[in-house]
Write a protein that holds these residues in place. Structure first.
Motif, PDB file in Angstrom:
ATOM      1  N   ALA A 195      -7.732  12.527  40.719  1.00 34.24           N
ATOM      2  CA  ALA A 195      -6.507  11.834  41.144  1.00 34.24           C
ATOM      3  C   ALA A 195      -6.215  12.019  42.628  1.00 34.24           C
ATOM      4  O   ALA A 195      -5.053  11.989  43.049  1.00 34.24           O
ATOM      5  CB  ALA A 195      -5.313  12.289  40.307  1.00 34.24           C
ATOM      6  N   HIS A 196      -7.267  12.209  43.434  1.00 30.29           N
ATOM      7  CA  HIS A 196      -7.098  12.305  44.887  1.00 30.29           C
ATOM      8  C   HIS A 196      -7.200  10.890  45.475  1.00 30.29           C
ATOM      9  O   HIS A 196      -8.171  10.531  46.125  1.00 30.29           O
ATOM     10  CB  HIS A 196      -8.164  13.220  45.483  1.00 30.29           C
ATOM     11  CG  HIS A 196      -8.036  14.646  45.049  1.00 30.29           C
ATOM     12  ND1 HIS A 196      -9.083  15.548  45.082  1.00 30.29           N
ATOM     13  CD2 HIS A 196      -6.976  15.336  44.548  1.00 30.29           C
ATOM     14  CE1 HIS A 196      -8.669  16.722  44.635  1.00 30.29           C
ATOM     15  NE2 HIS A 196      -7.399  16.618  44.301  1.00 30.29           N
ATOM     16  N   TRP A 197      -6.179  10.088  45.211  1.00 30.26           N
ATOM     17  CA  TRP A 197      -6.256   8.675  45.569  1.00 30.26           C
ATOM     18  C   TRP A 197      -6.248   8.455  47.087  1.00 30.26           C
ATOM     19  O   TRP A 197      -6.837   7.491  47.571  1.00 30.26           O
ATOM     20  CB  TRP A 197      -5.110   7.897  44.916  1.00 30.26           C
ATOM     21  CG  TRP A 197      -3.739   8.359  45.289  1.00 30.26           C
ATOM     22  CD1 TRP A 197      -2.962   9.263  44.630  1.00 30.26           C
ATOM     23  CD2 TRP A 197      -2.974   7.927  46.417  1.00 30.26           C
ATOM     24  NE1 TRP A 197      -1.765   9.435  45.274  1.00 30.26           N
ATOM     25  CE2 TRP A 197      -1.735   8.624  46.375  1.00 30.26           C
ATOM     26  CE3 TRP A 197      -3.205   7.021  47.461  1.00 30.26           C
ATOM     27  CZ2 TRP A 197      -0.745   8.446  47.325  1.00 30.26           C
ATOM     28  CZ3 TRP A 197      -2.208   6.837  48.420  1.00 30.26           C
ATOM     29  CH2 TRP A 197      -1.000   7.539  48.349  1.00 30.26           C
ATOM     30  N   GLN A 198      -5.597   9.371  47.842  1.00 28.69           N
ATOM     31  CA  GLN A 198      -5.586   9.208  49.298  1.00 28.69           C
ATOM     32  C   GLN A 198      -7.009   9.288  49.861  1.00 28.69           C
ATOM     33  O   GLN A 198      -7.408   8.464  50.692  1.00 28.69           O
ATOM     34  CB  GLN A 198      -4.709  10.277  49.966  1.00 28.69           C
ATOM     35  CG  GLN A 198      -3.253  10.253  49.547  1.00 28.69           C
ATOM     36  CD  GLN A 198      -2.954  11.253  48.455  1.00 28.69           C
ATOM     37  OE1 GLN A 198      -3.802  11.530  47.606  1.00 28.69           O
ATOM     38  NE2 GLN A 198      -1.748  11.800  48.487  1.00 28.69           N
ATOM     39  N   ALA A 237      -7.006   2.171  41.348  1.00 26.72           N
ATOM     40  CA  ALA A 237      -5.704   1.945  40.719  1.00 26.72           C
ATOM     41  C   ALA A 237      -5.418   3.015  39.670  1.00 26.72           C
ATOM     42  O   ALA A 237      -4.298   3.533  39.582  1.00 26.72           O
ATOM     43  CB  ALA A 237      -5.663   0.552  40.084  1.00 26.72           C
ATOM     44  N   GLY A 238      -6.444   3.384  38.901  1.00 29.50           N
ATOM     45  CA  GLY A 238      -6.277   4.422  37.890  1.00 29.50           C
ATOM     46  C   GLY A 238      -5.959   5.770  38.499  1.00 29.50           C
ATOM     47  O   GLY A 238      -5.110   6.517  37.994  1.00 29.50           O
ATOM     48  N   ALA A 239      -6.622   6.111  39.609  1.00 33.74           N
ATOM     49  CA  ALA A 239      -6.375   7.390  40.287  1.00 33.74           C
ATOM     50  C   ALA A 239      -4.934   7.465  40.791  1.00 33.74           C
ATOM     51  O   ALA A 239      -4.279   8.503  40.691  1.00 33.74           O
ATOM     52  CB  ALA A 239      -7.352   7.577  41.442  1.00 33.74           C
ATOM     53  N   CYS A 240      -4.448   6.360  41.330  1.00 35.58           N
ATOM     54  CA  CYS A 240      -3.060   6.329  41.814  1.00 35.58           C
ATOM     55  C   CYS A 240      -2.075   6.555  40.666  1.00 35.58           C
ATOM     56  O   CYS A 240      -1.107   7.310  40.805  1.00 35.58           O
ATOM     57  CB  CYS A 240      -2.772   4.991  42.495  1.00 35.58           C
ATOM     58  SG  CYS A 240      -3.730   4.688  43.997  1.00 35.58           S
ATOM     59  N   CYS A 241      -2.321   5.914  39.551  1.00 33.15           N
ATOM     60  CA  CYS A 241      -1.422   6.046  38.405  1.00 33.15           C
ATOM     61  C   CYS A 241      -1.456   7.456  37.826  1.00 33.15           C
ATOM     62  O   CYS A 241      -0.421   7.995  37.421  1.00 33.15           O
ATOM     63  CB  CYS A 241      -1.783   5.022  37.331  1.00 33.15           C
ATOM     64  SG  CYS A 241      -1.552   3.300  37.834  1.00 33.15           S
ATOM     65  N   ARG A 242      -2.632   8.058  37.794  1.00 35.68           N
ATOM     66  CA  ARG A 242      -2.729   9.423  37.276  1.00 35.68           C
ATOM     67  C   ARG A 242      -1.966  10.416  38.140  1.00 35.68           C
ATOM     68  O   ARG A 242      -1.519  11.460  37.661  1.00 35.68           O
ATOM     69  CB  ARG A 242      -4.195   9.848  37.147  1.00 35.68           C
ATOM     70  CG  ARG A 242      -4.891   9.298  35.915  1.00 35.68           C
ATOM     71  CD  ARG A 242      -6.221   9.992  35.681  1.00 35.68           C
ATOM     72  NE  ARG A 242      -7.193   9.681  36.712  1.00 35.68           N
ATOM     73  CZ  ARG A 242      -7.963   8.610  36.709  1.00 35.68           C
ATOM     74  NH1 ARG A 242      -7.858   7.729  35.733  1.00 35.68           N
ATOM     75  NH2 ARG A 242      -8.837   8.393  37.675  1.00 35.68           N
ATOM     76  N   ASP A 243      -1.832  10.098  39.444  1.00 39.37           N
ATOM     77  CA  ASP A 243      -1.052  10.952  40.353  1.00 39.37           C
ATOM     78  C   ASP A 243       0.405  10.496  40.418  1.00 39.37           C
ATOM     79  O   ASP A 243       1.138  10.859  41.334  1.00 39.37           O
ATOM     80  CB  ASP A 243      -1.668  10.930  41.762  1.00 39.37           C
ATOM     81  CG  ASP A 243      -1.159  12.065  42.635  1.00 39.37           C
ATOM     82  OD1 ASP A 243      -0.969  13.176  42.110  1.00 39.37           O
ATOM     83  OD2 ASP A 243      -0.956  11.844  43.836  1.00 39.37           O
ATOM     84  N   ARG A 244       0.783   9.677  39.402  1.00 36.66           N
ATOM     85  CA  ARG A 244       2.159   9.186  39.295  1.00 36.66           C
ATOM     86  C   ARG A 244       2.577   8.347  40.501  1.00 36.66           C
ATOM     87  O   ARG A 244       3.729   8.383  40.937  1.00 36.66           O
ATOM     88  CB  ARG A 244       3.137  10.345  39.070  1.00 36.66           C
ATOM     89  CG  ARG A 244       2.770  11.244  37.900  1.00 36.66           C
ATOM     90  CD  ARG A 244       3.818  12.324  37.662  1.00 36.66           C
ATOM     91  NE  ARG A 244       5.053  11.749  37.140  1.00 36.66           N
ATOM     92  CZ  ARG A 244       5.275  11.465  35.849  1.00 36.66           C
ATOM     93  NH1 ARG A 244       4.327  11.716  34.951  1.00 36.66           N
ATOM     94  NH2 ARG A 244       6.417  10.951  35.457  1.00 36.66           N
ATOM     95  N   ARG A 245       1.616   7.577  41.035  1.00 35.33           N
ATOM     96  CA  ARG A 245       1.905   6.662  42.137  1.00 35.33           C
ATOM     97  C   ARG A 245       1.429   5.251  41.776  1.00 35.33           C
ATOM     98  O   ARG A 245       0.585   4.665  42.444  1.00 35.33           O
ATOM     99  CB  ARG A 245       1.244   7.140  43.422  1.00 35.33           C
ATOM    100  CG  ARG A 245       1.831   8.400  44.021  1.00 35.33           C
ATOM    101  CD  ARG A 245       3.318   8.229  44.355  1.00 35.33           C
ATOM    102  NE  ARG A 245       3.583   7.067  45.200  1.00 35.33           N
ATOM    103  CZ  ARG A 245       3.553   7.101  46.531  1.00 35.33           C
ATOM    104  NH1 ARG A 245       3.260   8.233  47.161  1.00 35.33           N
ATOM    105  NH2 ARG A 245       3.819   6.027  47.221  1.00 35.33           N
TER     106      ARG A 245
END
Length: 290
Positions: A15-18, A41-49
């Protein structure tokens, strides 16, 4: 798999979307496709973003001329739900509709789960019914599990029975999870006859009841003041090598006490005491337990 793609997978899994987004934008050798879009998109959602996830979908559409497909939106919905962000899952569903994309079984299942997380069982059932009327979409075990689960939490045990019958009509075999959910709903409805009927169906379907199954059945018999049946069920557990838990024992003790059967209640209490002593002995003697 190329090194940039391996890095992307690692960033997205954690979940390191940045870092993932920076890699996609800066690495010319990394192909921009719908798979990469879905991962981001999945990584962003997993990090609650999920807001960033939606922005990623828009960026891929405008900058890379890639139209996100249903699978990408399904991935975003699923990641949002795993983070308990049901509102955002609904948002991605609206985006899917705005793109005039065809929903799949996974889409409907995710939408049902979102409404279940929102404790909106009636809306969840509306989606379930719409799923049955949608061309090219078939309900799955997961669909029925969501429907049964939501109805059970709302204490709609008659609805649960209707769903179970619907599974048979669609040639879907209920599994242990669904039966246990049904038994839980029946226990809330205090219908001991229905619990026995479900137990018989499990036997016919060769679905072996576990301690959760028996706990629900014994509980509803205790509520119905059927102490003899509760004790018989406790005996059946032992015959089938299912270890009774504290919930089962306490329900049987309560049933016996209410029926003015103190001898049986005390016997169960003594048995429970011996079990606790045995566990304490194992705990004390085991060198691996601190």
């Amino acid at each position: 798999m190329s090194k940039p793609l391996q890095q992307l997978d690692q960033f997205c899994r954690n979940a390191h979307w940045q870092k993932a987004l920076s890699l996609v934008r800066s690495e010319p050798g990394l192909q921009k496709n719908l798979v990469v879009c879905g991962k981001l998109a999945g990584a962003c959602c997993r990090d609650r973003r999920p807001d960033v996830g939606a922005a990623v979908l828009k960026e891929f559409k405008e900058k890379y001329k890639l139209m996100p497909d249903t699978a990408v939106f399904n991935q975003a919905m699923g990641s949002s739900l795993r983070a308990d962000l049901w509102q955002e899952a609904l948002r991605f569903h609206r985006l899917l509709q705005e793109e005039s994309l065809q929903p799949t079984t996974i889409t409907y299942n995710s939408l049902m789960r979102a409404w279940n997380q929102a404790s909106a069982w009636q809306r969840m059932l509306t989606v379930f019914e719409a799923m049955g009327n949608s061309r090219g979409v078939k309900r799955s075990i997961v669909s029925y599990t969501e429907a049964v689960s939501g109805s059970s939490r709302a204490s709609q045990w008659m609805e649960v029975g209707r769903l179970l019958e619907g599974m048979r009509k669609e040639d879907l075999a209920p599994d242990l999870i669904i039966y246990n959910t049904c038994l839980s709903a029946v226990a809330k409805g205090r219908c001991w006859e229905a619990s026995l009927a479900l137990q018989e169906q499990m036997r016919q379907q060769l679905v072996r009841p576990d301690v959760v199954s028996y706990s629900a059945i014994i509980e509803v018999h205790e509520q119905a003041h059927r102490w003899e049946d509760a004790l018989a069920l406790l005996g059946s557990m032992r015959n089938e090598d299912v270890e009774p838990d504290l919930v089962c024992i306490e329900a049987c003790m309560t049933a016996c006490s209410r029926a003015s059967q103190p001898w049986y209640a005390k016997k169960l209490l003594r048995e429970q005491g011996k079990r606790i002593e045995k566990l304490a002995s194992v705990f004390k003697e085991s060198p691996n337990i601190r």
